[in-house]
Scaffold this motif. Structure first.
Motif, short mmCIF file in Angstrom:
data_model
loop_
_atom_site.label_atom_id
_atom_site.label_comp_id
_atom_site.label_asym_id
_atom_site.label_seq_id
_atom_site.Cartn_x
_atom_site.Cartn_y
_atom_site.Cartn_z
N VAL A 198 44.80 -22.67 -1.41
CA VAL A 198 44.75 -22.17 -2.78
C VAL A 198 43.67 -22.87 -3.60
CG1 VAL A 198 46.04 -21.96 -4.94
CG2 VAL A 198 47.18 -21.48 -2.76
N GLY A 199 43.62 -24.20 -3.50
CA GLY A 199 42.70 -24.97 -4.34
C GLY A 199 41.41 -25.37 -3.70
N GLY A 200 41.26 -25.08 -2.39
CA GLY A 200 40.00 -25.39 -1.71
C GLY A 200 39.75 -26.86 -1.48
N VAL A 201 40.83 -27.60 -1.16
CA VAL A 201 40.72 -29.04 -0.89
C VAL A 201 41.00 -29.28 0.60
CG1 VAL A 201 41.79 -31.29 -1.29
CG2 VAL A 201 41.35 -29.76 -3.21
N GLU A 202 40.13 -30.06 1.24
CA GLU A 202 40.29 -30.37 2.66
C GLU A 202 40.09 -31.87 2.87
OE1 GLU A 202 38.80 -28.51 6.93
OE2 GLU A 202 37.39 -28.52 5.25
N PHE A 203 40.96 -32.45 3.68
CA PHE A 203 40.76 -33.86 4.04
C PHE A 203 39.49 -33.96 4.88
CE2 PHE A 203 45.11 -34.26 2.75
CZ PHE A 203 45.29 -35.60 2.43
N PRO A 204 38.54 -34.81 4.47
CA PRO A 204 37.29 -34.91 5.24
C PRO A 204 37.49 -35.54 6.61
CG PRO A 204 37.33 -36.52 3.45
CD PRO A 204 38.51 -35.62 3.24
N HIS A 348 24.91 -24.14 -13.73
CA HIS A 348 25.13 -23.72 -15.11
C HIS A 348 26.00 -22.47 -15.17
CE1 HIS A 348 21.83 -21.20 -13.71
NE2 HIS A 348 22.12 -20.35 -14.68
N LEU A 349 26.04 -21.74 -14.06
CA LEU A 349 26.79 -20.48 -13.99
C LEU A 349 28.05 -20.59 -13.15
CD1 LEU A 349 26.91 -17.42 -14.59
CD2 LEU A 349 25.51 -17.07 -12.54
N TYR A 350 27.93 -21.30 -12.02
CA TYR A 350 29.05 -21.44 -11.10
C TYR A 350 29.59 -22.87 -11.16
CZ TYR A 350 26.75 -17.32 -9.02
OH TYR A 350 26.16 -16.10 -8.82
N ARG A 351 30.91 -22.98 -11.18
CA ARG A 351 31.53 -24.31 -11.13
C ARG A 351 32.47 -24.38 -9.94
NH1 ARG A 351 36.35 -26.35 -12.58
NH2 ARG A 351 36.96 -24.45 -13.73
N VAL A 352 32.13 -25.20 -8.96
CA VAL A 352 33.02 -25.41 -7.81
C VAL A 352 34.24 -26.18 -8.29
CG1 VAL A 352 33.25 -26.43 -5.54
CG2 VAL A 352 31.07 -25.40 -6.22
N VAL A 353 35.42 -25.73 -7.92
CA VAL A 353 36.67 -26.30 -8.47
C VAL A 353 36.95 -27.70 -7.96
CG1 VAL A 353 39.17 -26.01 -8.64
CG2 VAL A 353 37.65 -24.03 -8.92
N ASN A 363 37.93 -22.67 2.46
CA ASN A 363 38.27 -21.94 1.25
C ASN A 363 37.42 -22.47 0.10
OD1 ASN A 363 41.18 -22.59 2.77
ND2 ASN A 363 40.78 -20.43 2.38
N ILE A 364 36.40 -21.72 -0.24
CA ILE A 364 35.41 -22.16 -1.22
C ILE A 364 35.78 -21.57 -2.57
CG2 ILE A 364 32.95 -22.09 -1.81
CD1 ILE A 364 32.44 -21.87 1.27
N CYS A 365 36.34 -22.42 -3.44
CA CYS A 365 36.90 -21.98 -4.71
C CYS A 365 35.96 -22.33 -5.85
CB CYS A 365 38.26 -22.63 -4.94
SG CYS A 365 39.49 -22.20 -3.68
N ASP A 396 47.84 -17.73 -8.54
CA ASP A 396 48.32 -18.89 -9.32
C ASP A 396 47.20 -19.62 -10.05
OD1 ASP A 396 50.89 -18.39 -8.53
OD2 ASP A 396 50.96 -19.96 -6.99
N VAL A 397 45.96 -19.49 -9.56
CA VAL A 397 44.86 -20.26 -10.16
C VAL A 397 43.69 -19.40 -10.62
CG1 VAL A 397 45.42 -22.35 -8.87
CG2 VAL A 397 43.83 -20.69 -7.88
N GLY A 398 43.63 -18.15 -10.16
CA GLY A 398 42.54 -17.27 -10.58
C GLY A 398 41.21 -17.67 -9.98
N GLY A 399 40.14 -17.20 -10.64
CA GLY A 399 38.80 -17.54 -10.18
C GLY A 399 38.38 -16.77 -8.94
N ILE A 400 37.45 -17.37 -8.22
CA ILE A 400 36.86 -16.76 -7.03
C ILE A 400 37.14 -17.68 -5.84
CG2 ILE A 400 34.78 -15.72 -6.05
CD1 ILE A 400 35.52 -14.67 -8.87
N ARG A 401 37.43 -17.07 -4.70
CA ARG A 401 37.68 -17.85 -3.48
C ARG A 401 37.06 -17.12 -2.29
NH1 ARG A 401 43.79 -18.97 -1.57
NH2 ARG A 401 43.84 -16.72 -2.01
N ALA A 402 36.10 -17.76 -1.67
CA ALA A 402 35.48 -17.21 -0.45
C ALA A 402 36.06 -17.95 0.74
CB ALA A 402 33.97 -17.39 -0.49
N SER A 403 36.92 -17.28 1.49
CA SER A 403 37.54 -17.93 2.65
C SER A 403 36.63 -17.76 3.86
CB SER A 403 38.93 -17.35 2.90
OG SER A 403 39.79 -17.72 1.84
N ASN A 404 36.15 -18.89 4.33
CA ASN A 404 35.08 -18.96 5.31
C ASN A 404 35.66 -19.18 6.72
OD1 ASN A 404 32.45 -19.40 6.41
ND2 ASN A 404 32.69 -21.62 6.11
N TYR A 405 36.56 -18.29 7.12
CA TYR A 405 37.21 -18.47 8.42
C TYR A 405 36.27 -18.11 9.56
CZ TYR A 405 41.43 -18.77 5.55
OH TYR A 405 42.37 -19.13 4.61
#
Length: 427
Positions: A198-204, A348-353, A363-365, A396-405
């Protein structure tokens, strides 16, 4: 008529599948191996079904280099069912270990005294550690609380506390409040979600603080980054995840677990004992030992879903050979790099969450125009006109999400990048 080749789908799950797999699936649904029966019609106990199970296991074992002392199971619970099954199984194992230790001290014949001491140990010491870094780990911790009670659930990390009540960061490990490890024990397990869809967070990487011979059992939900990068399986007691993101279609969950958690090496507490301790008794279809003993066929397994997963993984084995999953990891990383570079170029236009160091490759949010609803709607409409579908963020969070499977091609990622560039220049 829209052709499949005209569409690039970035949905978060159910996710895209390789076209060749779907074409083959259309055939086997009607007539599997010239038997005159479709794959959904054959018995799950037939030789053909067992062959599919065996081949799918082999493909996963090859891709992730799963050691011989691990077992692969197929369940029907999805990733969410894994929230419950890990609690049922690992708590039961923890309780039985404590019972055996107490019985060795006071004598196995004094059941009342063993139970009295065990109640106190459970009351004082039973802890399940959760690293809450997104919506799914939060749901997992809430399910554990529902099953065993809040006093036994230790939220060792709540990422929202450092981010104004929102997810998007993983706190530094020195800030975690893990249950202390002692010579006599520690938590029944530590849970984390390796990639938060959902939030695009991954353990590195695998958390350093969970390394070591005295580390507690570690359970990880890998629903959305399964078979997308190398994993040192030996560091985990249990890995689980739904298949409907990178591996297959909706219908099965995959569990990889240490065989040492299964009989005869490990024993679980009896249902009567768990009830006496006011702990939950899990459904038999969630019981790892039962599922393993029956080769994942204790109840009717959807063999078609297993076949699809097997086809996807066997194709990766054939494609990358000795490189195994490292080959797919390179492609996944490259697609993510291209998309994030475009987003950062027009910051200036896109903000990565999420924070840069924990950005998900899967999941690129991001937000457009600061999250302006109408402008984001226009962005999505423009994407759809170009055949770029499934980009709307989670409800639940809106915005844009590109799922890069994995089934999203490099070409598809490049087309998304072209649209990001085009939109930015015209905005």
């Amino acid at each position: 008529m829209v052709n499949r080749s005209d569409i690039h789908y970035f949905g978060a799950g159910p996710a895209p599948l390789p076209t060749t797999v779907l074409e083959n699936a259309a055939h086997v649904l009607l007539n599997y191996k010239d038997k005159g029966l479709g794959l959904c019609e054959i018995s799950h106990r037939s030789p053909e079904a067992n062959e599919i199970l065996d081949n799918t296991k082999k493909a996963l074992i090859t891709l992730l280099d799963i050691p011989d002392d691990y077992e692969v199971l197929f369940l029907q619970s999805g990733g969410t069912g894994g929230f419950s099954s890990t609690v049922y199984n690992l708590v039961s194992i923890w309780v039985e270990k404590k019972r055996a230790q107490i019985a060795a001290e006071v004598g196995d014949d004094d059941d009342a005294k063993v139970l009295e001491r065990l109640r106190k140990v459970v009351d004082d010491e039973l802890k399940l550690d959760y690293l809450v870094t997104g919506s799914w780990s939060l749901k997992a911790s809430q399910e554990a609380t529902r099953l065993v009670g809040a006093k036994h659930v230790n939220v060792a990390v709540d990422a929202r506390k450092l981010n104004n009540g929102k997810f998007g960061h993983i706190p530094a490990e020195h800030e975690w409040s893990l249950t202390p490890r002692t010579s006599g024990g520690g938590p029944a397990f530590v849970y984390f979600c390796d990639n938060e869809t959902v939030g695009g967070v991954e353990f590195p990487a695998f958390p350093h603080s969970l390394e070591g011979d005295d580390a507690p059992l570690v359970c990880a939900d890998m629903s959305s980054n399964f078979i997308s990068r190398k994993v040192d399986v030996r560091k985990y007691a249990v890995i689980f995840g739904g298949a409907q993101k990178n591996i297959g279609n909706t219908g099965i969950a995959i569990v990889i677990l240490r065989k040492s958690l299964l009989p005869p090496t490990s024993k679980t507490a009896s249902p009567d004992l768990l009830r006496a301790l006011n702990l939950p008794v899990g459904p038999i279809v969630f019981d790892y030992a039962t599922v393993a003993k029956n080769n994942s066929l204790y109840n009717t397994l959807p063999i078609f879903d297993v076949w699809v997963a097997g086809q996807v993984m066997e194709a990766l084995v054939d494609k990358y050979g000795a490189r195994r999953i490292a080959g797919q990891e390179e492609v996944s990383n490259e697609k993510a790099r291209l998309i994030y570079e475009a987003l950062d170029k027009y910051s200036h236009l896109y903000r990565v969450v999420p924070d840069k160091v924990v950005r998900s490759r899967m999941n690129i949010c991001f937000r457009v125009h600061g999250g302006d609803p109408e402008k984001e709607k226009a962005f999505l409409a423009g994407a759809e006109k170009r055949g770029l579908l499934g980009l709307k963020g989670h409800r639940d969070v809106g915005g844009i999400r590109a799922s890069n499977y994995n089934a999203v091609s490099l070409e598809g990622a490049k087309l998304l990048v072209s649209y990001l560039e085009e939109y930015a220049k015209s905005a």
